[in-house]
Design a protein around this motif. Sequence first.
Motif, PDB file in Angstrom:
ATOM      1  N   HIS A  65       0.838  -1.200   0.000  1.00  0.00           N
ATOM      2  CA  HIS A  65       0.000   0.000   0.000  1.00  0.00           C
ATOM      3  C   HIS A  65       0.872   1.248   0.000  1.00  0.00           C
ATOM      4  CE1 HIS A  65      -3.052   2.871   1.745  1.00  0.00           C
ATOM      5  NE2 HIS A  65      -3.750   2.278   0.793  1.00  0.00           N
ATOM      6  N   TYR A  66       0.428   2.251  -0.778  1.00  0.00           N
ATOM      7  CA  TYR A  66       1.159   3.509  -0.890  1.00  0.00           C
ATOM      8  C   TYR A  66       0.201   4.678  -0.675  1.00  0.00           C
ATOM      9  CZ  TYR A  66       4.726   0.594  -3.108  1.00  0.00           C
ATOM     10  OH  TYR A  66       5.655  -0.382  -3.372  1.00  0.00           O
ATOM     11  N   ALA A  67       0.688   5.733  -0.014  1.00  0.00           N
ATOM     12  CA  ALA A  67      -0.128   6.935   0.196  1.00  0.00           C
ATOM     13  C   ALA A  67      -0.300   7.713  -1.099  1.00  0.00           C
ATOM     14  CB  ALA A  67       0.507   7.827   1.264  1.00  0.00           C
ATOM     15  N   ASN A  68       0.701   7.640  -1.992  1.00  0.00           N
ATOM     16  CA  ASN A  68       0.651   8.271  -3.315  1.00  0.00           C
ATOM     17  C   ASN A  68       1.816   7.720  -4.128  1.00  0.00           C
ATOM     18  OD1 ASN A  68       3.040   9.998  -2.747  1.00  0.00           O
ATOM     19  ND2 ASN A  68       1.610  10.973  -1.307  1.00  0.00           N
ATOM     20  N   SER A  69       1.852   8.056  -5.407  1.00  0.00           N
ATOM     21  CA  SER A  69       2.874   7.479  -6.279  1.00  0.00           C
ATOM     22  C   SER A  69       4.278   7.933  -5.911  1.00  0.00           C
ATOM     23  CB  SER A  69       2.580   7.819  -7.738  1.00  0.00           C
ATOM     24  OG  SER A  69       2.590   9.227  -7.937  1.00  0.00           O
ATOM     25  N   GLY A  70       4.385   9.056  -5.216  1.00  0.00           N
ATOM     26  CA  GLY A  70       5.701   9.534  -4.795  1.00  0.00           C
ATOM     27  C   GLY A  70       6.389   8.590  -3.824  1.00  0.00           C
ATOM     28  N   LEU A 105       4.000   5.168 -16.720  1.00  0.00           N
ATOM     29  CA  LEU A 105       2.903   5.887 -17.370  1.00  0.00           C
ATOM     30  C   LEU A 105       1.662   5.919 -16.478  1.00  0.00           C
ATOM     31  CD1 LEU A 105       3.143   4.604 -21.068  1.00  0.00           C
ATOM     32  CD2 LEU A 105       3.783   6.864 -20.194  1.00  0.00           C
ATOM     33  N   TYR A 106       1.304   4.789 -15.896  1.00  0.00           N
ATOM     34  CA  TYR A 106       0.112   4.717 -15.059  1.00  0.00           C
ATOM     35  C   TYR A 106       0.258   5.563 -13.799  1.00  0.00           C
ATOM     36  CZ  TYR A 106      -1.607   0.858 -17.949  1.00  0.00           C
ATOM     37  OH  TYR A 106      -2.057   0.090 -18.992  1.00  0.00           O
ATOM     38  N   LEU A 107       1.452   5.615 -13.247  1.00  0.00           N
ATOM     39  CA  LEU A 107       1.662   6.362 -12.004  1.00  0.00           C
ATOM     40  C   LEU A 107       1.490   7.867 -12.182  1.00  0.00           C
ATOM     41  CD1 LEU A 107       4.680   4.430 -10.446  1.00  0.00           C
ATOM     42  CD2 LEU A 107       2.288   4.396  -9.704  1.00  0.00           C
ATOM     43  N   GLU A 108       1.436   8.321 -13.443  1.00  0.00           N
ATOM     44  CA  GLU A 108       1.206   9.746 -13.705  1.00  0.00           C
ATOM     45  C   GLU A 108      -0.266  10.129 -13.593  1.00  0.00           C
ATOM     46  OE1 GLU A 108       3.334  12.343 -14.228  1.00  0.00           O
ATOM     47  OE2 GLU A 108       4.762  10.853 -13.505  1.00  0.00           O
ATOM     48  N   LYS A 109      -1.143   9.152 -13.533  1.00  0.00           N
ATOM     49  CA  LYS A 109      -2.573   9.461 -13.421  1.00  0.00           C
ATOM     50  C   LYS A 109      -2.854  10.128 -12.078  1.00  0.00           C
ATOM     51  CE  LYS A 109      -4.171   5.921 -16.631  1.00  0.00           C
ATOM     52  NZ  LYS A 109      -4.738   6.895 -17.592  1.00  0.00           N
ATOM     53  N   PRO A 110      -3.762  11.123 -12.066  1.00  0.00           N
ATOM     54  CA  PRO A 110      -3.976  11.922 -10.842  1.00  0.00           C
ATOM     55  C   PRO A 110      -4.407  11.112  -9.630  1.00  0.00           C
ATOM     56  CG  PRO A 110      -5.670  12.375 -12.502  1.00  0.00           C
ATOM     57  CD  PRO A 110      -4.596  11.596 -13.175  1.00  0.00           C
ATOM     58  N   TYR A 111      -5.161  10.026  -9.841  1.00  0.00           N
ATOM     59  CA  TYR A 111      -5.607   9.255  -8.676  1.00  0.00           C
ATOM     60  C   TYR A 111      -4.485   8.398  -8.092  1.00  0.00           C
ATOM     61  CZ  TYR A 111      -6.885   6.304 -12.759  1.00  0.00           C
ATOM     62  OH  TYR A 111      -6.902   5.625 -13.946  1.00  0.00           O
ATOM     63  N   PHE A 112      -3.375   8.228  -8.820  1.00  0.00           N
ATOM     64  CA  PHE A 112      -2.189   7.602  -8.227  1.00  0.00           C
ATOM     65  C   PHE A 112      -1.223   8.673  -7.702  1.00  0.00           C
ATOM     66  CE2 PHE A 112      -3.118   4.082 -11.413  1.00  0.00           C
ATOM     67  CZ  PHE A 112      -3.678   3.259 -10.464  1.00  0.00           C
ATOM     68  N   ARG A 113      -1.115   9.783  -8.420  1.00  0.00           N
ATOM     69  CA  ARG A 113      -0.203  10.853  -8.006  1.00  0.00           C
ATOM     70  C   ARG A 113      -0.592  11.443  -6.665  1.00  0.00           C
ATOM     71  NH1 ARG A 113      -0.371  13.512 -12.933  1.00  0.00           N
ATOM     72  NH2 ARG A 113      -1.680  15.095 -11.977  1.00  0.00           N
ATOM     73  N   ASN A 114      -1.908  11.605  -6.448  1.00  0.00           N
ATOM     74  CA  ASN A 114      -2.370  12.392  -5.302  1.00  0.00           C
ATOM     75  C   ASN A 114      -3.136  11.603  -4.251  1.00  0.00           C
ATOM     76  OD1 ASN A 114      -1.392  14.719  -6.698  1.00  0.00           O
ATOM     77  ND2 ASN A 114      -3.276  14.750  -7.897  1.00  0.00           N
ATOM     78  N   GLU A 166       8.925  -7.988 -10.188  1.00  0.00           N
ATOM     79  CA  GLU A 166       8.291  -8.969 -11.063  1.00  0.00           C
ATOM     80  C   GLU A 166       7.036  -8.369 -11.697  1.00  0.00           C
ATOM     81  OE1 GLU A 166       6.489 -13.535 -10.736  1.00  0.00           O
ATOM     82  OE2 GLU A 166       7.770 -12.727  -9.149  1.00  0.00           O
ATOM     83  N   TYR A 167       6.891  -8.568 -12.979  1.00  0.00           N
ATOM     84  CA  TYR A 167       5.729  -8.084 -13.718  1.00  0.00           C
ATOM     85  C   TYR A 167       4.984  -9.274 -14.317  1.00  0.00           C
ATOM     86  CZ  TYR A 167       7.759  -3.398 -13.385  1.00  0.00           C
ATOM     87  OH  TYR A 167       8.262  -2.202 -12.912  1.00  0.00           O
ATOM     88  N   PRO A 168       3.661  -9.109 -14.640  1.00  0.00           N
ATOM     89  CA  PRO A 168       2.874  -7.887 -14.473  1.00  0.00           C
ATOM     90  C   PRO A 168       2.461  -7.654 -13.019  1.00  0.00           C
ATOM     91  CG  PRO A 168       1.500  -9.640 -15.343  1.00  0.00           C
ATOM     92  CD  PRO A 168       2.897 -10.198 -15.284  1.00  0.00           C
ATOM     93  N   VAL A 169       2.103  -6.392 -12.726  1.00  0.00           N
ATOM     94  CA  VAL A 169       1.535  -6.034 -11.426  1.00  0.00           C
ATOM     95  C   VAL A 169       0.235  -5.282 -11.664  1.00  0.00           C
ATOM     96  CG1 VAL A 169       3.711  -5.957 -10.161  1.00  0.00           C
ATOM     97  CG2 VAL A 169       2.875  -3.894 -11.325  1.00  0.00           C
ATOM     98  N   VAL A 170      -0.610  -5.281 -10.656  1.00  0.00           N
ATOM     99  CA  VAL A 170      -1.914  -4.626 -10.747  1.00  0.00           C
ATOM    100  C   VAL A 170      -1.914  -3.394  -9.844  1.00  0.00           C
ATOM    101  CG1 VAL A 170      -4.399  -4.897 -10.457  1.00  0.00           C
ATOM    102  CG2 VAL A 170      -3.009  -6.851 -11.171  1.00  0.00           C
ATOM    103  N   LEU A 171      -2.254  -2.252 -10.418  1.00  0.00           N
ATOM    104  CA  LEU A 171      -2.367  -1.015  -9.650  1.00  0.00           C
ATOM    105  C   LEU A 171      -3.833  -0.755  -9.362  1.00  0.00           C
ATOM    106  CD1 LEU A 171       0.360  -0.751 -11.394  1.00  0.00           C
ATOM    107  CD2 LEU A 171       0.163   1.694 -10.902  1.00  0.00           C
ATOM    108  N   LYS A 172      -4.179  -0.668  -8.073  1.00  0.00           N
ATOM    109  CA  LYS A 172      -5.573  -0.488  -7.667  1.00  0.00           C
ATOM    110  C   LYS A 172      -5.711   0.712  -6.743  1.00  0.00           C
ATOM    111  CE  LYS A 172      -7.457  -5.218  -7.638  1.00  0.00           C
ATOM    112  NZ  LYS A 172      -8.029  -6.261  -6.763  1.00  0.00           N
ATOM    113  N   PRO A 173      -6.450   1.731  -7.157  1.00  0.00           N
ATOM    114  CA  PRO A 173      -6.809   2.789  -6.200  1.00  0.00           C
ATOM    115  C   PRO A 173      -7.613   2.190  -5.044  1.00  0.00           C
ATOM    116  CG  PRO A 173      -7.303   3.448  -8.457  1.00  0.00           C
ATOM    117  CD  PRO A 173      -6.980   1.981  -8.497  1.00  0.00           C
TER     118      PRO A 173
END
Length: 380
Positions: free
Chosen positions: A129-134, A177-186, A143-150
């Motif tokens: 779990h991460y508070a934001n992409s930063g 690329l996905y981590l640039e989306k606002p719901y991951f960034r913030n 290891e890939y693939p991985v799933v990013l879930k808000p």
Amino acid sequence: MVLDANQRASLAVVRSLGHHNCNIITADEMPSALAGASRYSKLYQQYPSPKTQPDAFIQWLKTAIKRHDINMLIPITEISSQLIVMNKREFANCIIPFANIKTIMTLANKWNLVKLAQQYDIPVPDTTHYANSGQLKLTDINEYPVVLKPDVSELWLGDQWLDTGVHIAHDRHELELYLEKPYFRNHSFMVQAFIPGSGAGIFTLYDSGEPQVYFSHQRLREKPPSGGVSVLSEARQPSQALIESSEKLLKAANWHGVAMVEYRVTPEGKAYLMEVNTRFWGSLQLAIDAGIDFPWLLYQISTGETLNGELSIREGQRLRWLLGDLDHLYIVMKSSKYSLMQKLGKLLTFIALPDGKTKHEVNRLDDLGPALYELKHYFK
């Protein structure tokens, strides 16, 4: 009043309650809607968008409830249902057949769900779990693939909603690329291990923490064919193992109302919990056709009626969304992934004569309005 009337699940609710002689008003943010075309809809109303005008939406509902003497609100989408439950005090004289918002977010918030599942030894994918992409270092992912879930599908910002999405990153470039989306960034999110296999769902109704009925189905065709919305599905008896896992979660949350518990089952047969949808689901009509009339059962427990008799599933009952199936066929015919023989097989399957156990989701001879409405808007 049944809201989100352009959803197919809304149409299923309207037809179910209409068959039981309930007086139904339908409403949506659009000038007209699918369920509003049903003969069981006595009146159709347009409301402000709950997504972009949440305050106006709540005020509109308060006025509509008083004007039309509405005794129950049934929202269908995540945004409208959560917004109404968050403002439940505004509708004191109207039944809202859902759990309170704290209970809903115990399950609808995916990080809360993972923690709850871990307490009860229910398998979940490996999760960070991460508070934001930063906070995420690209070197953390080995290891890939991985799933990013808000954490949530629809993010409440205090005055409006932000749509989020689940993404599969197959390599480091996609991850960046996905981590640039606002719901991951913030906002907070999870990174989970990808689980190969197929989806499985348990559909259920609870009354103040006690299970009333379980249902399951198998998806036979989807749109797109690689995986998505079900266009042909078949009623099945639910897996006892999945019932037991679902019951642990829902009893722990003291659940009330309907829910869909989603799993991913590996080729070896191990089931991993994915998420819980705390509202009606897209293929609701199949359960009704197969003998489990969820909207009517929910209405009964919400009005204090006793559920009578044993409920049994007509296993093998099928449901077909005709225009969705047409889209499935179109995608196959355009794709270079399918051979000529495969395409011919798909075409023959599509035009096959009725088998006696398949019903159309929208097209019903005793209620043709929605089919005509859908057809008109399909070709626009």
